[in-house]
Design a protein around this motif. Structure first.
Motif, PDB file in Angstrom:
ATOM      1  N   ALA A  64       5.470 -20.784  24.864  1.00  0.00           N
ATOM      2  CA  ALA A  64       6.635 -21.142  25.298  1.00  0.00           C
ATOM      3  C   ALA A  64       6.780 -21.298  26.751  1.00  0.00           C
ATOM      4  O   ALA A  64       7.315 -22.254  27.334  1.00  0.00           O
ATOM      5  CB  ALA A  64       7.637 -20.069  24.741  1.00  0.00           C
ATOM      6  N   TYR A  94       7.361 -27.708  18.265  1.00  0.00           N
ATOM      7  CA  TYR A  94       8.330 -27.864  19.296  1.00  0.00           C
ATOM      8  C   TYR A  94       7.921 -29.239  20.086  1.00  0.00           C
ATOM      9  O   TYR A  94       8.501 -30.153  20.642  1.00  0.00           O
ATOM     10  CB  TYR A  94       9.057 -26.886  19.975  1.00  0.00           C
ATOM     11  N   VAL A 228      16.373 -31.819  26.624  1.00  0.00           N
ATOM     12  CA  VAL A 228      15.415 -31.809  25.628  1.00  0.00           C
ATOM     13  C   VAL A 228      15.820 -30.512  24.578  1.00  0.00           C
ATOM     14  O   VAL A 228      16.297 -29.525  24.842  1.00  0.00           O
ATOM     15  CB  VAL A 228      14.011 -31.137  26.524  1.00  0.00           C
TER      16      VAL A 228
ATOM     17  N   ARG B  71      24.218 -24.219  22.222  1.00  0.00           N
ATOM     18  CA  ARG B  71      24.531 -25.538  22.236  1.00  0.00           C
ATOM     19  C   ARG B  71      24.995 -25.877  23.432  1.00  0.00           C
ATOM     20  O   ARG B  71      25.247 -27.165  24.033  1.00  0.00           O
ATOM     21  CB  ARG B  71      25.397 -25.865  21.076  1.00  0.00           C
ATOM     22  N   THR B  80      18.381 -29.714  31.449  1.00  0.00           N
ATOM     23  CA  THR B  80      18.622 -29.026  30.229  1.00  0.00           C
ATOM     24  C   THR B  80      17.797 -28.824  29.126  1.00  0.00           C
ATOM     25  O   THR B  80      17.054 -29.971  28.721  1.00  0.00           O
ATOM     26  CB  THR B  80      20.251 -29.392  29.572  1.00  0.00           C
ATOM     27  N   LEU B  81      17.614 -27.629  28.488  1.00  0.00           N
ATOM     28  CA  LEU B  81      16.580 -27.369  27.637  1.00  0.00           C
ATOM     29  C   LEU B  81      17.011 -26.487  26.583  1.00  0.00           C
ATOM     30  O   LEU B  81      17.331 -25.216  26.729  1.00  0.00           O
ATOM     31  CB  LEU B  81      15.388 -26.565  28.464  1.00  0.00           C
ATOM     32  N   HIS B  82      16.964 -27.205  25.258  1.00  0.00           N
ATOM     33  CA  HIS B  82      17.386 -26.301  23.863  1.00  0.00           C
ATOM     34  C   HIS B  82      16.252 -26.126  23.230  1.00  0.00           C
ATOM     35  O   HIS B  82      15.544 -26.918  22.764  1.00  0.00           O
ATOM     36  CB  HIS B  82      18.361 -27.155  23.430  1.00  0.00           C
ATOM     37  N   THR B  83      15.968 -24.799  23.410  1.00  0.00           N
ATOM     38  CA  THR B  83      14.750 -24.375  22.691  1.00  0.00           C
ATOM     39  C   THR B  83      14.494 -23.881  21.348  1.00  0.00           C
ATOM     40  O   THR B  83      15.210 -24.389  20.677  1.00  0.00           O
ATOM     41  CB  THR B  83      13.804 -23.461  23.649  1.00  0.00           C
ATOM     42  N   LEU B  84      13.812 -22.884  21.002  1.00  0.00           N
ATOM     43  CA  LEU B  84      13.642 -22.402  19.716  1.00  0.00           C
ATOM     44  C   LEU B  84      14.435 -21.118  19.686  1.00  0.00           C
ATOM     45  O   LEU B  84      14.669 -20.415  20.771  1.00  0.00           O
ATOM     46  CB  LEU B  84      12.266 -21.873  19.248  1.00  0.00           C
ATOM     47  N   HIS B  85      14.715 -20.577  18.428  1.00  0.00           N
ATOM     48  CA  HIS B  85      15.328 -19.066  18.304  1.00  0.00           C
ATOM     49  C   HIS B  85      14.753 -18.185  18.861  1.00  0.00           C
ATOM     50  O   HIS B  85      13.468 -17.598  18.603  1.00  0.00           O
ATOM     51  CB  HIS B  85      15.779 -19.227  16.751  1.00  0.00           C
ATOM     52  N   ARG B  87      13.304 -18.023  22.006  1.00  0.00           N
ATOM     53  CA  ARG B  87      12.432 -18.232  22.801  1.00  0.00           C
ATOM     54  C   ARG B  87      12.860 -18.729  24.191  1.00  0.00           C
ATOM     55  O   ARG B  87      12.230 -18.907  25.130  1.00  0.00           O
ATOM     56  CB  ARG B  87      11.519 -19.145  22.356  1.00  0.00           C
ATOM     57  N   SER B  90      11.225 -17.245  27.379  1.00  0.00           N
ATOM     58  CA  SER B  90       9.951 -17.348  27.546  1.00  0.00           C
ATOM     59  C   SER B  90       9.778 -19.045  28.054  1.00  0.00           C
ATOM     60  O   SER B  90       9.048 -19.060  29.048  1.00  0.00           O
ATOM     61  CB  SER B  90       9.002 -17.559  26.349  1.00  0.00           C
ATOM     62  N   PHE B  91      10.472 -19.744  27.710  1.00  0.00           N
ATOM     63  CA  PHE B  91      10.577 -21.230  28.373  1.00  0.00           C
ATOM     64  C   PHE B  91      11.153 -21.191  29.687  1.00  0.00           C
ATOM     65  O   PHE B  91      10.516 -21.558  30.820  1.00  0.00           O
ATOM     66  CB  PHE B  91      11.426 -22.126  27.445  1.00  0.00           C
TER      67      PHE B  91
END
Lengths: 376, 288
Positions: A64, A94, A228, B71, B80-85, B87, B90-91
């Motif tokens: 990540a 992803y 993104v 959201r 803007t960066l909408h990542t994973l549940h 995470r 870390s991003f």
């Protein structure tokens, strides 16, 4: 050739050289045998050249963070082995959908589960293709020699940048820990590709513009202020429930690889010209196969070797052509038949015979030679 | 409803007048949040804090995980960066470390930050990397329909705790402090102006700054736990069950017991991760 460029090093160290040659400036990962030397090497080398190395709290955090680094415009790398590769799968999906360039090295060890951490395997071939959920493009590179790990790592970065997608470098523990003399190429000797950045005004920028097959990717922080997401999205990057747009985008990301297979495929052929029996193999197993082919030739058997350096997309064309010319294709692999199944799928005429081993021991030339003899 | 407490007066006047439209992406509205949800109030406080901190939009990156609060990035005009549940942190660590010039704000929910992302939360705080983490704490998994979360009070009803929740809740601030975050604060959607000020202070702090923001989910937590509506939830959960750190010493013990503290709870100077890397690691590596 300057002698100082000649080095004696192990595969994982060559991977570091390849990454740096390609211009990698960001590494995030988590320690795991037998890939750890890549992290160790990057931790020493990156800060010397202004690059960033971070050891994250787990495998998921590693990939990540590497994706975050890539979004700022830095070429990014993470390395792992089977159990870690399993953990990274969600982030690989992803990267496919959000179209973020990244190189993931998987030094394959025995599995399933914790398995045999110090023993080799080639059992992650299917995971490299199907590990993450949903249909998605997959590119996997399979070097077999220490020198080749260097050059193929450079190629992996090139493909990731060119096609804006994650690329997996897959090699077994034997090649990862094997030491061989290699030559570090001079600057300019190998092609290095950088991602295309937009040259339009920020207000005209669409990160997933479908007028391109591979849309340019702006780095965060340069005025483009785009969005993104891992949700299905429109060309502006914002989520959508429009089934037509969802389908078109899902198909477009597949086409990036599908339409460029000839550019992505790379095969090494050995004595295939007049071969009647072929061996199809990767990594350290392909090295045993090469030896067995030579033995067979000495024994008067027309054997040859097809060694793919790109296993995904699967080299259909080369295998299909080969299957029309030879009696049999022997597929030795350190798993229970992952590649053999694919070879079978695309073979037209030839008989397909697997040699499989999951005991953490390499497949030796004698095993392969015995099979070749069956088809003489 | 009584007026917001906190009595925050802006320290200095900002020369450019504030305009929500400057920071929102108006064509991405309306948002997905339910009527009565506190997230919109928190979003507005965040935007005013960003404005007051004088940040340039091109240099701000808002990163989230998965969930209702996650959201937020879609509605705001930054990188803007909408990542994973789980995470997001870390991003965000990757983005910040790769480009320390960016002001990175993480918008996350209590489930995202403290359950599935709990490990990343602890280690982000430990590194003290310069991120501002806004945890929207509504004691609910709203996006999936009202399951109990790591901050749901014992005994509460949720769609997965029909017989009452038996799991003790986390205190996000205690966890952040224990893990090494150098700025830890709590706010609520009810105390809107105080929240704005707290977020601004978090943005201006160097290091990991965590703001635990109590807001209400009337749709799930509220309905399942017999609240009459959003305003009652704000009064009873956000107003009556919290007390400002500035007032706590002046109040008798019975008025403090069982209440959560609001305001800046912990603020220390501690070396920041990106700076440490540049001054210690890079310099030593280059000298070798």
């Amino acid at each position: 050739m300057a002698d100082k460029k000649k080095k004696f090093m192990q595969g994982n160290e060559a991977c570091v050289e390849g990454a740096l040659y390609a211009g990698c400036m960001f590494y995030a990962g988590y320690p795991i045998t037998p890939s750890t030397e890549i992290a160790e090497g990057m931790s020493v080398r990156l800060p010397k050249i202004g690059g960033k190395f971070i050891q994250m709290e787990d495998e998921i955090g590693g990939i990540a963070a590497a994706l975050g680094g890539s979004l700022t415009g830095l070429k990014s790398l993470t390395a792992t082995s089977g159990p870690g590769f399993s953990l990274k799968q969600e982030c690989i999906g992803y990267a496919c959908l959000a179209e973020i360039p990244l190189v993931i090295v998987n030094v394959m060890r025995g599995g399933p589960s914790t398995g045999y951490p110090t023993g080799p395997s080639q059992a992650d071939i299917m995971q490299a293709k199907w590990g993450t959920h949903g249909d998605h493009p997959a590119i996997s590179i399979t070097p077999a020699y220490v020198q080749e790990i260097l050059t193929e790592t450079v190629r992996a970065f090139n493909l990731a940048e060119k096609y804006r997608t994650p690329v997996v470098v897959l090699y077994d523990e034997i090649v990862g820990h094997m030491r061989e003399p290699i030559v570090i190429p001079e600057k300019g000797e190998l092609e290095v590709i950088d991602r295309v950045k937009p040259d339009c005004k920020p207000e005209d920028y669409f990160p997933y513009d479908d007028k391109y097959e591979i849309p340019p990717l702006a780095p965060f922080g340069k005025g483009y202020r785009f969005h993104v997401t891992g949700l299905n999205h429109k060309k502006d990057g914002f989520p959508t429930n429009d089934s037509k747009i969802i389908e078109e985008n899902n198909l477009r990301i597949m086409r990036k690889v599908e339409n460029h297979k000839d550019d992505i495929w790379k095969n090494d052929e050995f004595m295939l010209g007049d071969a009647e029996v072929a061996v199809f193999s990767i990594g350290s197993t392909a090295r045993s196969a090469r030896f067995a082919v030579k033995q067979a030739r000495e024994a008067g058997i027309k054997a040859g070797l097809l060694r793919p350096l790109t296993i995904w997309p699967f080299p259909d064309k080369a295998v299909t052509e080969l299957s029309k010319k030879v009696k049999a294709i022997i597929v030795p692999e350190m798993n229970l038949g992952q590649m053999a199944l694919e070879v079978q799928r695309v073979s037209k005429k030839a008989e397909v015979a697997g040699i499989h081993r999951v005991d953490g021991e390499p497949i030796n030339p004698a095993q392969i030679f015995e099979q070749i003899k069956r088809f003489k | 409803m009584s007026s917001p407490t906190g009595g925050v007066v802006k320290k200095e006047k900002v020369s450019v007048p504030f305009d929500y439209n400057k920071y929102l992406r108006p064509n991405k509205l309306p948002h997905i949040w339910c009527p009565g949800c506190g997230h919109g109030i928190v979003l507005k406080a965040m935007l005013r804090a960003i404005h007051n901190a004088g940040l340039n939009k091109d240099n701000v990156c808002v990163i989230s995980g998965i969930g209702c609060s996650s959201r937020t990035p879609g509605y705001v005009d930054f990188n803007t960066l909408h990542t994973l549940h789980g995470r997001a942190l870390s991003f965000a660590t990757g983005v910040k470390f790769a480009n320390p010039k960016l002001k990175v704000i993480v918008v996350t929910g209590d489930g995202d930050a403290l359950a599935i992302g709990g490990n990343h939360f602890i280690h982000t705080c430990r590194r003290n990397i310069d991120l501002t983490v806004l945890v929207f704490t509504n004691a609910t998994y709203g996006m999936t329909g009202g399951q109990y979360s790591p901050t749901t009070p014992i005994g509460s009803q949720a769609t997965t705790s029909r017989y009452g929740n038996i799991e003790p809740p986390f205190d996000a601030c205690e966890m952040a402090k224990a893990s090494g975050a150098s700025f830890v604060a709590r706010g609520t959607a009810y105390h809107t102006l105080e929240l704005e000020k707290t977020i601004q202070e978090a943005l201006e702090h160097k290091g990991t700054s965590v703001v635990d923001i109590i807001d209400a989910c009337p749709t799930y937590f509220g309905r399942m736990n017999k609240f009459k509506g959003a305003s009652q939830m704000m009064e009873e959960i956000e107003k009556d069950k919290t007390v400002s750190v500035k007032q706590v010493d002046k109040l008798p013990p019975e008025k403090v017991q069982g209440k959560m503290l609001r305001g800046v709870l912990h603020k220390v100077d501690r070396p920041e991760y990106c700076e440490q890397y540049e001054t210690l690691v890079m310099e030593k590596a280059k000298a070798k």
